[in-house]
Design an enzyme around this catalytic site. Structure first.
Site, PDB file in Angstrom:
ATOM      1  N   LYS A 191       0.861  -1.196   0.000  1.00 10.40           N
ATOM      2  CA  LYS A 191       0.000   0.000   0.000  1.00 10.40           C
ATOM      3  C   LYS A 191       0.895   1.243   0.000  1.00 10.40           C
ATOM      4  CE  LYS A 191      -1.646   3.031   2.798  1.00 10.40           C
ATOM      5  NZ  LYS A 191      -1.728   4.201   1.911  1.00 10.40           N
ATOM      6  N   GLY A 243       7.259   5.353   7.584  1.00 14.92           N
ATOM      7  CA  GLY A 243       6.486   6.587   7.639  1.00 14.92           C
ATOM      8  C   GLY A 243       6.792   7.324   8.929  1.00 14.92           C
ATOM      9  N   GLY A 248       3.294   5.318  12.732  1.00 14.83           N
ATOM     10  CA  GLY A 248       3.924   4.043  13.118  1.00 14.83           C
ATOM     11  C   GLY A 248       3.347   3.510  14.424  1.00 14.83           C
ATOM     12  N   GLU A 265      10.069   1.589  10.156  1.00 11.48           N
ATOM     13  CA  GLU A 265      11.140   2.524   9.772  1.00 11.48           C
ATOM     14  C   GLU A 265      10.524   3.911   9.853  1.00 11.48           C
ATOM     15  OE1 GLU A 265      14.235   1.870   9.068  1.00 11.48           O
ATOM     16  OE2 GLU A 265      14.167  -0.310   8.878  1.00 11.48           O
ATOM     17  N   CYS A 299      14.172  10.941   5.864  1.00 12.48           N
ATOM     18  CA  CYS A 299      14.110  10.503   7.264  1.00 12.48           C
ATOM     19  C   CYS A 299      15.442  10.623   7.973  1.00 12.48           C
ATOM     20  CB  CYS A 299      13.645   9.054   7.303  1.00 12.48           C
ATOM     21  SG  CYS A 299      14.651   7.973   6.260  1.00 12.48           S
ATOM     22  N   GLU A 398      10.523  16.652  13.841  1.00 11.93           N
ATOM     23  CA  GLU A 398      10.930  16.402  12.456  1.00 11.93           C
ATOM     24  C   GLU A 398      10.098  17.343  11.583  1.00 11.93           C
ATOM     25  OE1 GLU A 398       9.529  12.789  10.467  1.00 11.93           O
ATOM     26  OE2 GLU A 398      11.565  12.487   9.732  1.00 11.93           O
TER      27      GLU A 398
HETATM   28  P1  NAD Z   1       2.916   9.060   6.986  1.00  7.18           P
HETATM   29  O1  NAD Z   1       3.262   8.415   8.267  1.00  7.18           O
HETATM   30  O2  NAD Z   1       1.972  10.202   7.008  1.00  7.18           O
HETATM   31  O3  NAD Z   1       2.278   7.976   5.967  1.00  7.18           O
HETATM   32  C1  NAD Z   1       2.944   6.792   5.637  1.00  7.18           C
HETATM   33  C2  NAD Z   1       1.951   5.787   5.087  1.00  7.18           C
HETATM   34  O4  NAD Z   1       1.045   5.393   6.130  1.00  7.18           O
HETATM   35  C3  NAD Z   1       1.084   6.284   3.937  1.00  7.18           C
HETATM   36  O5  NAD Z   1       0.973   5.260   2.972  1.00  7.18           O
HETATM   37  C4  NAD Z   1      -0.264   6.542   4.621  1.00  7.18           C
HETATM   38  O6  NAD Z   1      -1.367   6.471   3.737  1.00  7.18           O
HETATM   39  C5  NAD Z   1      -0.292   5.410   5.633  1.00  7.18           C
HETATM   40  N1  NAD Z   1      -1.191   5.575   6.784  1.00  7.18           N
HETATM   41  C6  NAD Z   1      -1.674   6.719   7.344  1.00  7.18           C
HETATM   42  N2  NAD Z   1      -2.423   6.428   8.433  1.00  7.18           N
HETATM   43  C7  NAD Z   1      -2.407   5.069   8.576  1.00  7.18           C
HETATM   44  C8  NAD Z   1      -2.975   4.161   9.520  1.00  7.18           C
HETATM   45  N3  NAD Z   1      -3.707   4.577  10.556  1.00  7.18           N
HETATM   46  N4  NAD Z   1      -2.723   2.837   9.369  1.00  7.18           N
HETATM   47  C9  NAD Z   1      -1.947   2.370   8.344  1.00  7.18           C
HETATM   48  N5  NAD Z   1      -1.398   3.196   7.410  1.00  7.18           N
HETATM   49  C10 NAD Z   1      -1.620   4.531   7.528  1.00  7.18           C
HETATM   50  O7  NAD Z   1       4.319   9.479   6.307  1.00  7.18           O
HETATM   51  P2  NAD Z   1       4.623  10.401   5.054  1.00  7.18           P
HETATM   52  O8  NAD Z   1       4.250  11.808   5.349  1.00  7.18           O
HETATM   53  O9  NAD Z   1       4.106   9.758   3.807  1.00  7.18           O
HETATM   54  O10 NAD Z   1       6.231  10.264   5.016  1.00  7.18           O
HETATM   55  C11 NAD Z   1       7.082  10.998   5.824  1.00  7.18           C
HETATM   56  C12 NAD Z   1       7.533  10.226   7.036  1.00  7.18           C
HETATM   57  O11 NAD Z   1       8.150   8.984   6.677  1.00  7.18           O
HETATM   58  C13 NAD Z   1       8.602  10.988   7.818  1.00  7.18           C
HETATM   59  O12 NAD Z   1       8.337  10.902   9.184  1.00  7.18           O
HETATM   60  C14 NAD Z   1       9.881  10.251   7.461  1.00  7.18           C
HETATM   61  O13 NAD Z   1      10.923  10.412   8.389  1.00  7.18           O
HETATM   62  C15 NAD Z   1       9.400   8.851   7.365  1.00  7.18           C
HETATM   63  N6  NAD Z   1      10.345   8.019   6.610  1.00  7.18           N
HETATM   64  C16 NAD Z   1      11.113   7.105   7.277  1.00  7.18           C
HETATM   65  C17 NAD Z   1      12.061   6.341   6.578  1.00  7.18           C
HETATM   66  C18 NAD Z   1      12.929   5.325   7.270  1.00  7.18           C
HETATM   67  O14 NAD Z   1      13.468   4.460   6.587  1.00  7.18           O
HETATM   68  N7  NAD Z   1      13.113   5.383   8.579  1.00  7.18           N
HETATM   69  C19 NAD Z   1      12.198   6.515   5.200  1.00  7.18           C
HETATM   70  C20 NAD Z   1      11.397   7.461   4.561  1.00  7.18           C
HETATM   71  C21 NAD Z   1      10.469   8.202   5.273  1.00  7.18           C
END
Ligand code: NAD
Length: 495
Positions: A191, A243, A248, A265, A299, A398
């Site tokens: 997803k 995310g 998370g 992650e 990230c 962040e």
């Molecule tokens: P986000 O957490 O808003 O969304 C990530 C994903 O989760 C999306 O696909 C979203 O639709 C889904 N989602 C939202 N609510 C959910 C729920 N309740 N249950 C299941 N899925 C749900 O993140 P974003 O804004 O897309 O990305 C930015 C974030 O990702 C930053 O915090 C960044 O640091 C992190 N990130 C981490 C890494 C790593 O490897 N550690 C890599 C890239 C990005």
């Protein structure tokens, strides 16, 4: 490269999801318009999945795991399928990189780096998957018991893996979940982020070219409802999520009642420690990469610069000079050195943080607003704050925009304390001419990855992941691969 691959173009107008080896039109929602963040033009459209499509994908992935050939296939045969998957992608590097500029706003250099990192790891996953996963150990529990036995330690696939990914590096992150999970014999439901749903369909085309059996690789786009359903369903054995830490935590809670493996992650606010004896050129290079790469939407970026007060004025002056040379603009323009934020909401959030920084008494020394010459696209100037209190919001949150903060220190012990005074623990860097001291300091910083000087944040097969609120588990290389395997100890008599 074959002519077919050269002529190939990624799909931009997609109406159907890929479930159980078939193209399925979502029932509840119309396709979503996908915006190019550099121009605000409509780039294409993508299907929006819902609960019906989740149900179909869950049933298909479960069936493919429980009754299908994939998990029980001879590992060399499975590796040959995955090699075809790899070859499909390998022949389409240019087009995949170009799509990331249009869909995500990544520069070609950034998207190429992601492509290289992802594909090198993929190559390694295929090799790991071919190795004999059985390790035999003698039984030593009771030497006086009759007979002799041994235990075989067997690596098996986890089962049905749900992979949920963010917007900021779709090719790399989708691949870093799908590739090891599939190589290890799992079935996968991916997803992607609703902001970047086009990219994963390149993986769908690769899965079709690789002739994966039905139900082995499924893509369900959509938003929170889809994420909630997939992460909480009892038919799923593992959720791998990349995310924000806030989402998370929700994913972990959603998965908890069914006791499935959760791999996270998450975000970061990584420290760059600049000692008094640092080579200023290296420090500025590392510092600038740390908050302007991907317009700050990374990230592991080092957005928190912890700089010895003896050289802090020189550091801030040199950084301000370097920032003047950054050219903000359309990510597809090869002369651009910093692209856009993903959406207006991300730019508005960055602006709110800049206001908070000023209100908290930090000194804005560079940027802080929308570039005057760009009236389309979600652009923001590279922005630097000095005199930042490490306890303030701009030093702790962040921001996920191009904002760097400079925090002063006097002793190495203080620098380590400041570096660790964060709820995150993803990356970091120590810059010093005294490499021995820098390594000792790096070992005391509580983060999953850290580098010294120009060491890079991680070599391509070194495990990647976070401490504290930056996550659970590791990606990349052998350790990342084995997140997708279960371990079975099988004991039997031999005499
Ligand atoms: P986000 O957490 O808003 O969304 C990530 C994903 O989760 C999306 O696909 C979203 O639709 C889904 N989602 C939202 N609510 C959910 C729920 N309740 N249950 C299941 N899925 C749900 O993140 P974003 O804004 O897309 O990305 C930015 C974030 O990702 C930053 O915090 C960044 O640091 C992190 N990130 C981490 C890494 C790593 O490897 N550690 C890599 C890239 C990005």
């Amino acid at each position: 490269m074959s002519e077919t691959a050269q002529a190939w173009k990624p799909k931009l107008d997609i109406r159907e999801l890929y479930i159980d080896g078939k193209w399925i039109a979502p029932q509840a929602s119309d396709p979503a318009k996908i915006v190019n963040p550099s121009t605000e033009d409509i780039l294409g459209s993508a299907p929006v999945g819902g609960l019906r499509e989740c149900e179909m994908a869950l049933a298909a992935a479960r069936r493919a795991f429980d009754d299908g050939p994939w998990p029980r296939m001879d590992r060399h045969t499975r590796a040959r399928h995955m090699q075809k998957f790899f070859d499909f992608l390998e022949a389409r590097q240019g087009q995949t990189v170009a799509l990331q500029s249009l869909e995500v706003g990544l520069l070609a250099s950034e998207a190429t780096m992601h492509w290289f990192l992802g594909m090198k790891n993929f190559e390694e996953f295929i090799e790991i998957s071919k190795r004999n996963p059985i390790d035999v150990q003698p039984l030593v529990i009771d030497p006086n018991a009759p007979g002799v036995g041994i235990s075989a330690i067997v690596r098996e696939p986890m089962g049905v893996v749900v992979a949920i990914t963010p917007f900021n590096a779709p090719f790399l992150l989708d691949l870093m979940k799908a590739a090891p999970a599939l190589c290890a014999g799992n079935t996968v439901i991916l997803k992607p982020s609703p902001d970047t749903p086009l990219d994963p369909f390149i993986l769908v085309e690769a899965a079709i070219a690789a002739d994966l059996p039905p139900g082995v690789f499924n893509v369900v786009t959509g938003g929170i409802d889809v994420g909630e359903k997939l992460s909480s369903d009892p038919r799923v054995d593992m959720v791998t999520f990349t995310g924000s830490d806030v989402v998370g935590a929700k994913v972990m809670a959603q998965a908890s009642s069914t006791i499935k493996k959760v791999h996270l992650e998450l975000g970061g606010k990584s420290p760059l420690i600049v000692r008094h004896d640092a080579d200023l050129e290296i420090a500025i290079r590392r510092g600038m990469i740390g908050f302007t790469t991907q317009s700050g939407q990374g990230c592991v970026l080092t957005t928190r610069h912890i700089v010895n007060n003896k050289i802090r004025p020189d550091y801030v002056a040199a950084m301000s000079e370097a920032l003047k040379k950054i050219k903000v603009g359309n990510a597809s323009d090869p002369t651009t050195t910093m692209g856009p934020l993903i959406r207006e909401i991300a730019r508005a959030r960055t602006e709110r943080y800049v206001k908070m920084g000023r209100d908290d008494g930090a000194s804005l020394v560079f940027g802080g607003k929308r570039p005057a010459h760009l009236n389309k696209g979600y652009f923001f100037e590279p922005t630097l704050f000095d005199n930042v209190d490490n306890r303030s919001t701009i030093a702790q949150d962040e921001i996920f925009g191009p904002v760097g903060v400079v925090v002063g220190f006097d002793t190495d012990e203080e620098a380590i304390k400041l570096a660790n005074d964060s709820r995150y623990g993803l990356g970091g860097c120590v810059v010093s001419r005294d490499v021995g001291t820098a390594v000792k300091m790096a070992l005391q910083v509580r983060t999953g990855t850290i580098s010294v000087n120009d060491g890079g944040s991680s070599s391509k097969f070194a495990p990647f992941g976070g401490y504290k609120r930056s996550g659970l588990g590791r990606e990349w290389g052998e350790m990342g691969y084995h997140e997708y395997t279960e371990v079975k100890a099988l004991s039997f008599p031999v005499a």
